[in-house]
Design a protein around this motif. Structure first.
Motif, PDB file in Angstrom:
ATOM      1  N   ASP A 159      41.189  48.800  40.711  1.00 27.14           N
ATOM      2  CA  ASP A 159      42.510  48.524  40.144  1.00 27.14           C
ATOM      3  C   ASP A 159      42.458  47.552  38.974  1.00 27.14           C
ATOM      4  N   VAL A 160      41.336  46.907  38.757  1.00 27.51           N
ATOM      5  CA  VAL A 160      41.146  46.099  37.551  1.00 27.51           C
ATOM      6  C   VAL A 160      40.610  46.979  36.424  1.00 27.51           C
ATOM      7  N   VAL A 187      33.397  41.216  34.060  1.00 25.38           N
ATOM      8  CA  VAL A 187      34.549  41.277  34.964  1.00 25.38           C
ATOM      9  C   VAL A 187      34.183  41.957  36.287  1.00 25.38           C
TER      10      VAL A 187
END
Length: 200
Positions: A159-160, A187
């Motif tokens: 979802d990122v 990330v």
């Protein structure tokens, strides 16, 4: 093809594909609200009567096309390469290519989905959920290999990743190899929990 209130059942497959292709081109250039049955009929060289016999409404035709592209826009699975990073890299590259190629169409569909709950449901179920599954497969394999902890939040990583890529595509921002590398290394890989490392 099974008959129902929205599925086509009168035209041969070649003519169906031509109509769907026309709809995609019109949606990409005009947006959902700008697409009319008259325009579809003219561009596809079929009568409006034929369209209405096959799809009862314009909305039914649009939803059929959205389903088609949602099923077709899959990321695939690179398989077990023994490297979580390499597997995620290939999937992100595939996603980037799809977004770059279909940027205008995606923008139009997202805009239309805000006003049509059925289109929103199709995009959520057939697009978002499938992309999420594609990103989670390498993570599950890495857990099975013992490379990462079972405590890793698989939904969070998926979802990122996807919203970041989608946001840049919508804004026509840079979606290149360097950007994908930064997303992956700075990330996503930092969201992975290594064995023996606490979630906290």
């Amino acid at each position: 093809m099974q008959k129902n209130s929205e599925a086509p059942f009168l035209l041969d497959e070649e003519r169906l594909e031509n109509i769907r292709r026309v709809v995609l081109e019109l949606v990409a250039s005009r947006g959902l609200e700008g697409v009319t049955v008259d325009a579809i009929a003219a561009a596809a060289r079929v009568s409006k009567q034929t369209l209405y016999k096959t799809w009862r409404t314009k909305s039914a035709l649009i939803r059929d096309v959205v389903r088609m592209i949602s099923h077709g826009a899959h990321l695939g699975d690179p398989g077990d390469l023994g490297s979580l990073r390499e597997e995620l890299w290939l999937i992100l590259e595939s996603a980037t290519g799809i977004l770059q190629t279909n940027r205008r169409l995606i923008v139009a569909l997202l805009d239309g989905a805000q006003r049509d709950p059925d289109i929103m449901s199709i995009m959520r179920r057939d697009t978002r959920d499938k992309y999420r599954e594609s990103l989670q497969r390498p993570l599950k394999r890495a857990i099975a290999r013992g490379d990462i902890s079972p405590e890793t939040d698989l939904n969070l990583i998926a979802d990122v990743a996807l919203p970041v890529l989608l946001h840049r595509a919508i804004l026509d921002d840079v979606l290149d190899e360097e950007m994908v590398k930064t997303l992956l290394d700075d990330v996503l890989m930092n969201l992975v929990i290594r064995p023996g490392r606490s979630k906290d």
